[in-house]
Write a protein that holds these residues in place. Structure first.
Motif, PDB file in Angstrom:
ATOM      1  N   SER A   1      -4.061   3.188   4.820  1.00  0.00           N
ATOM      2  CA  SER A   1      -3.880   2.909   3.307  1.00  0.00           C
ATOM      3  C   SER A   1      -4.621   3.886   2.639  1.00  0.00           C
ATOM      4  CB  SER A   1      -4.132   1.393   2.962  1.00  0.00           C
ATOM      5  OG  SER A   1      -3.754   0.662   3.421  1.00  0.00           O
TER       6      SER A   1
ATOM      7  N   MET B   1       3.816  -0.378  10.810  1.00  0.00           N
ATOM      8  CA  MET B   1       4.052  -1.285   9.606  1.00  0.00           C
ATOM      9  C   MET B   1       3.095  -0.631   8.719  1.00  0.00           C
ATOM     10  SD  MET B   1       2.833  -4.022   7.949  1.00  0.00           S
ATOM     11  CE  MET B   1       1.443  -4.028   7.022  1.00  0.00           C
ATOM     12  N   CYS B   2       3.426  -1.275   7.576  1.00  0.00           N
ATOM     13  CA  CYS B   2       2.706  -0.801   6.352  1.00  0.00           C
ATOM     14  C   CYS B   2       1.160  -1.214   6.129  1.00  0.00           C
ATOM     15  CB  CYS B   2       3.244  -1.117   5.401  1.00  0.00           C
ATOM     16  SG  CYS B   2       2.304  -1.939   4.575  1.00  0.00           S
TER      17      CYS B   2
ATOM     18  N   SER C   1       0.890  -1.297   0.117  1.00  0.00           N
ATOM     19  CA  SER C   1      -0.060  -0.105  -0.054  1.00  0.00           C
ATOM     20  C   SER C   1       0.789   1.315   0.066  1.00  0.00           C
ATOM     21  CB  SER C   1      -0.872   0.015   1.080  1.00  0.00           C
ATOM     22  OG  SER C   1      -0.180  -0.329   2.246  1.00  0.00           O
TER      23      SER C   1
ATOM     24  N   ASN D   1       1.284   4.123   1.404  1.00  0.00           N
ATOM     25  CA  ASN D   1       1.383   4.936   2.508  1.00  0.00           C
ATOM     26  C   ASN D   1       2.889   5.055   3.249  1.00  0.00           C
ATOM     27  OD1 ASN D   1      -0.316   2.332   3.141  1.00  0.00           O
ATOM     28  ND2 ASN D   1       0.840   2.703   4.818  1.00  0.00           N
TER      29      ASN D   1
HETATM   30 MG    MG Z   1       0.024  -1.898   3.825  1.00  0.00          MG
END
Ligand code: MG
Ligand code: TXA
Length: 325
Positions: free
Chosen positions: A151, A324-325, A143, A145
């Motif tokens: 996201s 985290m993403c 994602s 971001n």
């Molecule tokens: Mg993500």
């Protein structure tokens, strides 16, 4: 180094070509998908993939999803593909289902953060599949971001987090689904859901013959989905869960699936499609707190509940767990 991020239009074929040429040249391009915007790079170019981890601030032990133009292209990145994977793809691809399979040795290990597996999906948007085909190779796309942030479901969100750090964004307007794909691990029996998402366990049961359980993160050994241990999806504004409007302080924002008549609080519509947009809007408007009203329909939506709970936990925690993403 600050880049001049190109804002390209997905409805213009010349812009799609330009985005593909940038990917082929090893650059990072934010791409639209039916779930959320992704940050793409060629899957076989380790230097570009390193750059993804760097610009997102993503922990290196959190693996990426490879996006292919066609189901057949999955053979470029995975081996020993079980028959059930083909049957799932026949039913759900292109679409918001990510399969975790055995990684092909040609895929750089940085893609999977060193794991022997690889996650793959075929995005539903036609323009995105065309872009991947034009780029000449599958692309990785987490994602788009900053790690830990909600996201992005609109091009503006991507530019807010990554403008000046990436070569371009291909803008196709707001994402239709608004939350990420379901991640299903097929490298062990039974298949397990690593991340609940747009496709429900009950839908997967039609093909698998059973409802896949949620992957367990207890016990010893490496977690199956490293990303699950990190903070996720969180706005800067604190997020609280509530089952009653009475407890919401004056001036707070409430996200709810039901209409609310109140002079005391501001209410906005909660759906899969609006969640991340409202989180980011609350940050911009500097509201003191976001309250999410957990009605039975919200509780029944496992994917939506998963995102809300992770955002709330992360907003209220005081330890130093990395994002985290
Ligand atoms: Mg993500
Ligand atoms: O809808 C989506 O899946 C979006 C769009 C852009 O396609 N992508 C996305 O990527 O959400 P990302 O990187 O934000 O999330 C990928 C998730 C993480 O939880 C990661 O840990 C898990 O997939 N994952 C990736 N590879 C894996 C693997 N080999 N084994 C287990 N989990 C994996």
């Amino acid at each position: 180094m600050l880049l001049d991020t190109l804002h390209l239009d997905a409805s213009n074929p010349a812009d799609v070509q330009r985005a593909a040429a940038l990917l082929a040249a090893g650059k990072l391009v934010a791409i639209p998908t039916e779930t959320v915007y992704g940050l793409a790079a060629h899957a076989f170019t380790p230097s570009a993939i390193e750059e993804i981890f760097r610009v997102k601030g993503r922990p290196m032990d959190n693996p990426l999803i490879v996006h292919c133009a066609t189901a057949g292209d999955i053979e470029l990145v995975a081996t020993d593909i079980p028959i059930v994977a083909w049957r799932l793809l026949e039913r759900f691809a292109p679409g918001p289902l990510t399969l975790v399979l055995h990684r092909h040795p040609r895929v750089p290990s940085i893609v999977s953060a060193g794991l022997p597996s690889v996650a793959v999906r075929i995005p539903a948007l036609e323009v995105t599949r065309r872009l991947i085909a034009l780029a000449g190779e599958p692309v990785v796309a987490p994602s788009a971001n900053q790690s830990g942030r909600p996201s992005p479901t609109r091009a503006e969100h991507v530019l807010e987090d990554l403008g000046g750090s990436i070569a371009a964004i291909l803008d196709a307007g707001p994402c239709a689904i608004g939350i990420e794909s379901t991640v299903l691990n097929l490298t062990a029996e039974p298949a397990t859901i690593v991340r609940p998402g747009a496709i429900e366990a009950a839908d997967l049961a039609e093909i698998l013959g059973y409802e896949p359980p949620l992957a367990s993160h207890s016990g010893t050994g490496a977690p199956i989905a490293p990303g699950m241990k990190y903070r996720h999806y969180a706005p800067r504004t604190p997020v609280f869960l509530t089952d009653s409007l009475e407890t919401i302080p004056t001036g707070a924002l409430v996200l709810t699936t039901a209409p609310v008549e109140s002079d005391r609080i501001r209410a906005r519509l909660l759906t899969r499609q609006t969640l991340y947009d409202e989180f980011r809007r609350a940050d911009r408007e500097q509201v003191p707190a976001i309250y999410v009203l957990i009605t039975p329909d919200v509780r029944a939506d496992r994917a939506l509940m998963n995102r809300i709970e992770k955002a709330a936990v992360s907003a209220q925690r005081t330890d130093n767990t990395p994002p985290m993403c």
